[in-house]
Design a protein around this motif. Structure first.
Motif, mmCIF file in Angstrom:
data_model
loop_
_atom_site.group_PDB
_atom_site.id
_atom_site.type_symbol
_atom_site.label_atom_id
_atom_site.label_comp_id
_atom_site.label_asym_id
_atom_site.label_seq_id
_atom_site.Cartn_x
_atom_site.Cartn_y
_atom_site.Cartn_z
ATOM 1 N N SER A 181 0.822 -1.108 -0.068
ATOM 2 C CA SER A 181 0.089 0.068 0.031
ATOM 3 C C SER A 181 0.906 1.339 0.159
ATOM 4 O O SER A 181 1.839 1.559 0.715
ATOM 5 C CB SER A 181 -0.764 -0.002 1.221
ATOM 6 N N ILE A 183 -0.557 4.071 0.629
ATOM 7 C CA ILE A 183 -1.349 4.994 1.577
ATOM 8 C C ILE A 183 -1.148 4.718 2.847
ATOM 9 O O ILE A 183 -1.161 5.562 3.940
ATOM 10 C CB ILE A 183 -2.955 4.590 1.421
ATOM 11 N N PHE A 184 -0.953 3.644 3.297
ATOM 12 C CA PHE A 184 -0.756 3.154 4.994
ATOM 13 C C PHE A 184 0.326 2.075 5.071
ATOM 14 O O PHE A 184 0.155 0.890 4.397
ATOM 15 C CB PHE A 184 -2.116 2.686 5.432
ATOM 16 N N VAL A 224 -7.793 3.062 11.707
ATOM 17 C CA VAL A 224 -7.542 3.290 10.251
ATOM 18 C C VAL A 224 -9.046 3.117 9.717
ATOM 19 O O VAL A 224 -10.028 2.563 9.996
ATOM 20 C CB VAL A 224 -7.010 2.208 9.287
ATOM 21 N N ILE A 226 -11.339 3.814 6.373
ATOM 22 C CA ILE A 226 -11.306 4.055 5.062
ATOM 23 C C ILE A 226 -12.636 4.265 4.301
ATOM 24 O O ILE A 226 -13.713 3.546 4.806
ATOM 25 C CB ILE A 226 -11.007 2.555 4.490
ATOM 26 N N THR A 251 -8.125 7.423 5.308
ATOM 27 C CA THR A 251 -7.440 7.228 4.024
ATOM 28 C C THR A 251 -8.069 7.760 2.593
ATOM 29 O O THR A 251 -7.648 7.715 1.709
ATOM 30 C CB THR A 251 -7.314 5.815 3.885
ATOM 31 N N VAL A 260 -4.590 -2.530 2.811
ATOM 32 C CA VAL A 260 -4.508 -1.770 4.110
ATOM 33 C C VAL A 260 -5.099 -2.736 5.152
ATOM 34 O O VAL A 260 -4.377 -3.030 6.459
ATOM 35 C CB VAL A 260 -5.471 -0.501 4.044
#
Length: 377
Positions: A181, A183-184, A224, A226, A251, A260
């Motif tokens: 990922s 993003i994360f 997290v 999403i 995210t 993620v």
């Protein structure tokens, strides 16, 4: 073409994802796709024929009568025998096209629990009236869970009922979960326990409950979230008020959320209502333990072997450990917090992780897709 699938749009919802998965098993000669609005997020099969009922680019919805007349023309011009519609607005249009003289077979797919979707206000009254008056004209009625079917029967007469759980593409999920990922990356954070939730930021999804629960946990927990939606800013402001902003990663919408999710320890569903909670089963396919609100409908059917699926927890009830996950009362953040502490402090992460993978296998895509293909043909 012999059949059409009608849906509101191709946006990032669960029903849209089901039609997207289904589209890749269809051929141009057999089935076409009709969008009310041509807004597309998911990946659809580009080799099919596509139609749009409402070409207007603004958000204002056109009359369902006008849209039903346009659908009727498409049906006649292409000699369509079956129209299968997903979601309420599409279902109304599908049925009205038949009432207005079309000779096709109507199949409707009910994607939500009526009792919790429409609870108050003029819109809810009108929606329940539409369901009561129109759904009885459907030739086949499909629901996403047994509990949803029982709930729907309280509002309208149903012919030729079918229960088809949403198709979950476990092979694809497993492949996407191994992709790195951008993003994360868990290694960028010091959290030893990471919770994740996926969903549209909407009052129905109640992400605020998870943020409140996080504020009662220590700094070893990270969260997290999403998704995107109308309540995103409110959730960010709540995180600031509760001094947990540094524990939350927002995210936005992700084409591949599984890269993620697979890095996290626990998946929480906090919704007040669901149809069939796709994200829950997808997280199970990733091997994550589940804590879910005991909402109508879907979650209890997936996580518990309890027979009375409409008998959900009341607010003051305690959380309970079920066969495949933990259930807590909708909105009770104290019980949600207690459930999170319980699953980590009693070393239940590995136990429920194995249970999740086992349960998710029951919802693998081929079974559901075969049922849809059979109905469409």
């Amino acid at each position: 073409m012999k059949s059409l699938i009608l849906i509101n749009s191709g946006e990032s919802g669960g029903a849209e994802k089901v039609v997207s998965i289904l589209s890749h098993t269809l051929t141009k000669d057999s089935t076409g796709i009709v969008f009310i609005k041509n807004n597309v997020f998911h990946e659809f099969n580009n080799n099919l024929n596509y139609f749009t009922l409402d070409e207007n680019k603004n958000k204002k919805n056109r009359s369902i009568l006008l849209l039903a007349l346009k659908l009727k023309k498409i049906i006649k011009a292409n000699d369509i025998r079956i129209v299968q519609s997903h979601m309420y607005r599409s279902n109304y249009i599908n049925i009205l096209a038949k009432i207005l003289g079309s000779k096709h077979e109507v199949q409707i797919v009910n994607c939500d629990c009526v009792s919790t979707k429409y609870t108050h206000g003029i819109k809810s009254i009108l929606s329940k009236l539409m369901i009561r008056l129109l759904y009885r004209f459907s030739n086949i009625t499909i629901t996403k869970s047994k509990a949803m079917l029982e709930d729907l029967k309280k509002y309208t007469r149903i012919k030729n009922e079918q229960v088809i759980y949403n198709p979950i593409d476990i092979t694809k999920i497993n492949k996407l979960s191994t992709v790195s990922s951008t993003i994360f990356n868990r290694n960028d954070y010091d959290f030893t326990k990471i919770i994740v939730n996926v969903g549209r930021f909407h009052p129905q999804k109640r992400q605020k409950d998870i943020i409140i629960a996080l504020s009662h946990l220590d700094k070893s927990y990270g969260l997290v979230l999403i998704g995107d939606g109308e309540e995103l800013l409110d959730c960010k402001n709540l995180a600031k008020e509760l001094n947990v902003s540094d524990q939350i990663i927002f995210t936005g919408n992700l084409k591949n959320p599984f890269s993620v999710i697979s890095q996290c320890d626990l998946f929480i569903v906090s919704s007040s209502c669901e149809g069939f909670p796709n994200a829950l089963v997808e997280a199970m396919a990733c091997g994550l333990p589940i804590i879910s609100s005991d909402h109508l409908t879907g979650a209890k059917e997936i996580l518990s072997k309890q027979a009375d699926l409409l008998n959900i927890k009341q607010y003051n009830d305690s959380f309970s450990c079920e066969e495949y996950g933990i259930l807590y009362p909708v909105g009770n953040t104290f019980e949600l917090t207690a459930a999170v502490k319980h699953i980590f402090s009693n070393n239940l992460i590995k136990y429920y992780s194995e249970k999740s993978k086992d349960r998710a296998s029951n919802y693998d895509a081929p079974t559901a897709i075969a049922k849809y293909i059979e109905l469409l043909s």
